[in-house]
Motif scaffolding. Structure first.
Motif: not given
Length: 131
Positions: A26, A51, A72-73, A96
């Protein structure tokens, strides 16, 4: 001499896992391209993808390293048996971590929080979700 301060019993390396888990990153900042991805490649760890809320930034870095850019997350969080590498600012950790699958593994790359209260929130989320 620094060596004099390091106990001889301190391990300096660990064997590579027989079946390393795929890594989902991330964040697509410069530290990911300059440090995380080169280190993972050198170690032979598989990277499932990356991401970043800035999709173009993630896509450019993914092309450079021949890895997947998640759209997308949510898509990034569906990678099976992954280790989630949070190369994000501390303020992004709670949102997250609170969405990662329970019992998953996360590597938080930056300070745990901007202050003690934020770090405590992160710790509580990790404990509650068994991360």
């Amino acid at each position: 001499m620094i060596e004099a301060f390091i106990p001889s019993s301190l391990r300096q390396w660990w064997p590579k896992p027989a079946n390393p888990r795929p890594i989902v990153i991330f964040g697509a900042g410069s530290i990911v391209g300059d440090a995380h991805l080169p280190a993972y490649r050198k170690a032979g760890f598989p990277v499932a993808g990356i991401f970043d809320p800035d999709g173009e930034k993630a896509a450019a870095l993914a092309r450079q390293w021949d890895i997947r850019a998640f759209a997308t997350e949510e898509e990034a969080m569906t990678a099976e048996n992954a280790v989630f590498d949070l190369a994000t600012p501390p303020a992004a950790h709670v949102p997250i971590l609170s969405k990662l699958p329970e019992g998953s593994f996360a590597l938080v790359q930056k300070p745990m929080g901007g202050n003690l209260a934020a770090a405590t929130d992160i710790l509580e989320i990790c404990r509650a979700r068994q991360i």
